[in-house]
Scaffold this motif. Structure first.
Motif, PDB file in Angstrom:
ATOM      1  N   GLU A 293      -9.013  83.880  -4.550  1.00 47.49           N
ATOM      2  CA  GLU A 293      -7.984  83.804  -3.624  1.00 47.49           C
ATOM      3  C   GLU A 293      -7.605  82.381  -3.545  1.00 47.49           C
ATOM      4  N   TRP A 294      -8.455  81.652  -3.084  1.00 50.49           N
ATOM      5  CA  TRP A 294      -8.229  80.099  -3.022  1.00 50.49           C
ATOM      6  C   TRP A 294      -7.984  79.525  -4.503  1.00 50.49           C
ATOM      7  N   GLN A 295      -8.703  79.915  -5.347  1.00 54.83           N
ATOM      8  CA  GLN A 295      -8.557  79.511  -6.540  1.00 54.83           C
ATOM      9  C   GLN A 295      -7.118  79.604  -7.011  1.00 54.83           C
ATOM     10  N   GLU A 296      -6.608  80.893  -7.023  1.00 50.32           N
ATOM     11  CA  GLU A 296      -5.254  80.943  -7.225  1.00 50.32           C
ATOM     12  C   GLU A 296      -4.236  80.156  -6.460  1.00 50.32           C
ATOM     13  N   LYS A 297      -4.598  79.881  -5.145  1.00 50.04           N
ATOM     14  CA  LYS A 297      -3.592  79.225  -4.126  1.00 50.04           C
ATOM     15  C   LYS A 297      -3.636  77.813  -4.929  1.00 50.04           C
ATOM     16  N   LEU A 298      -4.757  77.145  -5.246  1.00 52.65           N
ATOM     17  CA  LEU A 298      -4.915  75.818  -6.036  1.00 52.65           C
ATOM     18  C   LEU A 298      -3.965  75.828  -7.158  1.00 52.65           C
ATOM     19  N   ARG A 299      -4.008  76.880  -8.014  1.00 53.92           N
ATOM     20  CA  ARG A 299      -3.549  76.840  -9.368  1.00 53.92           C
ATOM     21  C   ARG A 299      -2.040  76.988  -9.268  1.00 53.92           C
ATOM     22  N   GLN A 300      -1.476  77.823  -8.163  1.00 55.73           N
ATOM     23  CA  GLN A 300      -0.201  77.849  -7.971  1.00 55.73           C
ATOM     24  C   GLN A 300       0.566  76.421  -7.550  1.00 55.73           C
ATOM     25  N   GLU A 301      -0.259  75.690  -6.647  1.00 57.48           N
ATOM     26  CA  GLU A 301      -0.003  74.396  -6.142  1.00 57.48           C
ATOM     27  C   GLU A 301       0.168  73.413  -7.230  1.00 57.48           C
ATOM     28  N   ILE A 302      -0.814  73.504  -8.162  1.00 57.60           N
ATOM     29  CA  ILE A 302      -0.778  72.466  -9.290  1.00 57.60           C
ATOM     30  C   ILE A 302       0.368  72.748 -10.008  1.00 57.60           C
ATOM     31  N   GLU A 303       0.407  74.005 -10.588  1.00 53.88           N
ATOM     32  CA  GLU A 303       1.633  74.147 -11.261  1.00 53.88           C
ATOM     33  C   GLU A 303       2.940  74.170 -10.711  1.00 53.88           C
ATOM     34  N   SER A 304       3.015  74.078  -9.309  1.00 58.72           N
ATOM     35  CA  SER A 304       4.495  73.828  -8.659  1.00 58.72           C
ATOM     36  C   SER A 304       4.608  72.168  -8.719  1.00 58.72           C
ATOM     37  N   VAL A 305       3.493  71.467  -8.880  1.00 56.69           N
ATOM     38  CA  VAL A 305       3.666  69.922  -8.848  1.00 56.69           C
ATOM     39  C   VAL A 305       3.857  69.225 -10.295  1.00 56.69           C
ATOM     40  N   THR A 306       2.945  69.995 -11.060  1.00 55.09           N
ATOM     41  CA  THR A 306       2.616  69.272 -12.751  1.00 55.09           C
ATOM     42  C   THR A 306       3.767  70.048 -13.515  1.00 55.09           C
ATOM     43  N   GLY A 307       4.185  71.156 -13.294  1.00 56.43           N
ATOM     44  CA  GLY A 307       4.799  72.094 -14.271  1.00 56.43           C
ATOM     45  C   GLY A 307       4.012  73.045 -14.869  1.00 56.43           C
ATOM     46  N   GLY A 308       2.721  72.941 -14.884  1.00 53.27           N
ATOM     47  CA  GLY A 308       1.552  73.789 -15.377  1.00 53.27           C
ATOM     48  C   GLY A 308       1.630  73.652 -16.901  1.00 53.27           C
ATOM     49  N   LEU A 309       1.422  74.364 -17.760  1.00 53.45           N
ATOM     50  CA  LEU A 309       1.218  74.110 -19.314  1.00 53.45           C
ATOM     51  C   LEU A 309       2.401  73.851 -19.948  1.00 53.45           C
ATOM     52  N   ASP A 310       2.373  73.142 -20.725  1.00 56.60           N
ATOM     53  CA  ASP A 310       3.639  72.729 -21.691  1.00 56.60           C
ATOM     54  C   ASP A 310       3.877  73.652 -22.885  1.00 56.60           C
ATOM     55  N   ALA A 311       4.635  73.351 -23.682  1.00 57.25           N
ATOM     56  CA  ALA A 311       5.212  74.277 -24.810  1.00 57.25           C
ATOM     57  C   ALA A 311       3.986  74.553 -25.769  1.00 57.25           C
ATOM     58  N   SER A 312       2.864  73.563 -25.869  1.00 57.74           N
ATOM     59  CA  SER A 312       1.914  73.859 -26.992  1.00 57.74           C
ATOM     60  C   SER A 312       0.641  74.448 -26.206  1.00 57.74           C
ATOM     61  N   GLY A 313       0.737  74.736 -24.919  1.00 56.22           N
ATOM     62  CA  GLY A 313      -0.301  75.400 -24.234  1.00 56.22           C
ATOM     63  C   GLY A 313      -1.337  74.586 -23.539  1.00 56.22           C
ATOM     64  N   LYS A 314      -1.039  73.252 -23.516  1.00 58.69           N
ATOM     65  CA  LYS A 314      -1.904  72.086 -23.024  1.00 58.69           C
ATOM     66  C   LYS A 314      -1.408  72.004 -21.214  1.00 58.69           C
ATOM     67  N   ALA A 315      -2.139  71.560 -20.438  1.00 59.54           N
ATOM     68  CA  ALA A 315      -2.039  71.354 -19.086  1.00 59.54           C
ATOM     69  C   ALA A 315      -1.359  69.997 -19.089  1.00 59.54           C
ATOM     70  N   ARG A 316      -0.158  69.918 -18.265  1.00 64.85           N
ATOM     71  CA  ARG A 316       0.425  68.657 -18.246  1.00 64.85           C
ATOM     72  C   ARG A 316      -0.161  67.660 -17.461  1.00 64.85           C
ATOM     73  N   ASP A 317      -0.116  66.406 -17.701  1.00 67.30           N
ATOM     74  CA  ASP A 317      -0.803  65.637 -16.649  1.00 67.30           C
ATOM     75  C   ASP A 317      -0.549  65.419 -15.379  1.00 67.30           C
ATOM     76  N   LEU A 318      -1.372  65.018 -14.431  1.00 67.47           N
ATOM     77  CA  LEU A 318      -1.072  64.866 -12.949  1.00 67.47           C
ATOM     78  C   LEU A 318      -0.843  63.517 -12.918  1.00 67.47           C
ATOM     79  N   ALA A 319       0.344  63.132 -12.640  1.00 74.23           N
ATOM     80  CA  ALA A 319       1.041  61.885 -12.399  1.00 74.23           C
ATOM     81  C   ALA A 319       0.424  61.170 -11.242  1.00 74.23           C
ATOM     82  N   TYR A 320       0.124  59.880 -11.403  1.00 79.51           N
ATOM     83  CA  TYR A 320      -0.598  59.070  -9.954  1.00 79.51           C
ATOM     84  C   TYR A 320       0.273  59.207  -8.766  1.00 79.51           C
ATOM     85  N   GLU A 321       1.546  59.211  -9.156  1.00 79.18           N
ATOM     86  CA  GLU A 321       2.500  59.347  -7.839  1.00 79.18           C
ATOM     87  C   GLU A 321       2.490  60.682  -7.175  1.00 79.18           C
TER      88      GLU A 321
END
Length: 467
Positions: A293-321
């Motif tokens: 359940e915590w793994q899913e909470k972190l996944r959702q938070e990350i996707e809301s910040v980075t946008g999750g996967l791009d069109a090619s199915g790769k994870a988007r980078d986490l910007a320094y900012e």
């Protein structure tokens, strides 16, 4: 007590580390036990370090003596003890003389093996490597390196600890030293592995075929490599990697740090970041696998910040900012550090006599605090034995003793690279969780508790591709 000369060869054993040890009579009033002849309680401690501490506190209280590893040590247990020793308002304690006998053959004159003014001056000079400009550069290297490794791991079974250990070393070659992955990086990594293993080897002399011999040879290789590289980078103007920042570090008067000190600091900080980040990343992945359940909470938070996967199915980078936006991810990491601190206990040596807990501790006594014990005390933690990142809400942190959570130490010796550790783990989660669901494969592992925690089975997990 005398202090170690800054450039004393590591081969010369500093006498002030052993001179002035308290006599048994001076320690007689402190409760505790000496254990077996010669070895004391060494093997009892190694068999179950946390259980040994718990039983000793129950029997003797929060100040007790213990004979192990060749001498007496006074344990000071509790958040107040952590504050006394780490904040060290009165400059009572030597970190150099606490860690030195353990680390000096392989990592002499590292930042943790310095005290007071010498430590302050060098720490200030080295802090340039953790300013926003270099940190932004490191974040780009981490995103590239971790994304590449996620592709290589793929879905399926994975022994996580050796895999993240290898990745951490490769990332260090890139971010810390600024060299590409390849044979040169492999040789440097091999030398570091031998040095780290040798630092806790039972045979303390570099005899043929021993780990200590391999560690000493590894140090010789790295001293030669970093010395040549320091001269080259100074001549060429350096770069954005951490080593180049150290090579061109200046003191407050504008003078460059001596080359041999640059080399010693680089060796030490590579070591300090090597097994600690490996351990803490492993404990976080273990706890997230156990708490989906915590793994899913972190996944959702990350996707809301980075946008999750791009069109090619790769994870988007986490910007320094965007690092600061991963609040739940940081809370979960802090909770993993609470449950499995990568440095479970911290040694010091008393430079002068002092009083604590109703006992007078004599000058020269080796003392130690225990982060792991305090991290699991009910008075500080609502659910001390459960994974609960809500322990680190701003309100909970404000209400708690400031020194109840000390995975990065505290005071003047607070870990210089703690923000780098947060960044690496956040980037790891940002690249990993949008791609994979993490599950335990081999059941809950047993952990080697000391000197740096790691799962005995390497942490067997299954990475399941998220469609």
């Amino acid at each position: 007590m005398a202090t170690l000369a800054p450039h004393q060869p590591a081969e010369i054993a500093p006498t002030h580390w052993t001179e002035g040890n308290p006599s048994p009579d001076e320690l007689a009033h402190i409760p505790g036990e000496g254990g077996w002849p010669v070895v004391g309680n060494t093997f009892k401690m190694l068999a179950d370090p946390h259980g040994f501490t718990r039983r000793a506190v129950e029997k003797y209280g929060r100040v007790y003596k213990n004979k192990a590893f060749g001498g007496w040590n006074i344990a000071l247990i509790g958040a107040d003890a952590n504050e006394l020793v780490l904040f060290d308002r009165q400059k009572l304690f030597s970190s150099e003389q606490g860690w030195g006998p353990i680390l000096d053959q392989l990592f002499p004159r590292g930042l943790m093996l310095m005290d007071f003014d010498h430590h302050r001056v060098d720490r200030r000079a080295l802090s340039i490597a953790f300013k926003p400009g270099p940190m932004r550069h490191y974040s780009g290297s981490l995103n590239r390196g971790i994304a590449k490794r996620m592709d290589e791991w793929g879905a399926g079974d994975l022994q996580f600890y050796p895999a993240i250990k290898e990745l951490t070393l490769d990332l260090a070659a890139d971010s810390f030293i600024g060299i590409p992955w390849g044979p040169e990086a492999d040789r440097i990594n091999e030398a570091f592995v031998y040095m780290v293993q040798a630092s806790v080897a039972p045979v303390r002399k570099p005899l043929p075929f021993t780990l200590m011999r391999k560690g000493v040879k590894g140090r010789e290789f790295l001293v030669d490599y970093f010395t040549k590289e320091t001269h080259r980078r100074r001549a060429e103007g350096g770069g954005q990697d951490m080593f180049s920042q150290f090579a061109t570090a200046e003191y407050e008067d504008g003078s460059l740090m001596p080359v041999d000190e640059v080399v010693d600091h680089m060796n030490f900080l590579m070591m300090a970041a090597h097994d600690t980040i490996t351990s803490s990343a492993t404990s976080l992945v273990w706890l997230l696998a156990k708490n989906p359940e915590w793994q899913e909470k972190l996944r959702q938070e990350i996707e809301s910040v980075t946008g999750g996967l791009d069109a090619s199915g790769k994870a988007r980078d986490l910007a320094y900012e965007d690092l600061g936006k991963l609040e739940l991810t940081e809370m979960a990491f802090k909770e993993a550090l609470r449950m499995v601190p990568p440095v479970p206990s911290t040694p010091r040596r008393a430079l002068r006599s002092f009083e604590y807990g109703g006992y007078r501790i004599p000058a020269g006594a080796h003392v130690g605090i225990n982060a792991h014990f305090v991290h699991h005390e009910e008075e500080h933690w609502e659910t001390p034995h459960e994974f609960n990142p809500m322990h680190f809400t701003p309100e909970a942190v404000k209400a708690r003793h400031k020194y109840a959570w000390v995975p990065f130490g505290g005071g003047a010796h607070m870990c210089l690279g703690l923000h780098f550790a947060y960044m690496q783990v956040k980037v790891l989660m940002a690249q990993m969780l949008p791609l994979y669901r993490i599950e335990l494969a081999g059941g809950d592992p047993d952990w080697q508790a000391w000197p740096i925690p790691k799962p005995k089975d390497g942490l067997k997990v299954v990475l399941k591709k998220i469609s």
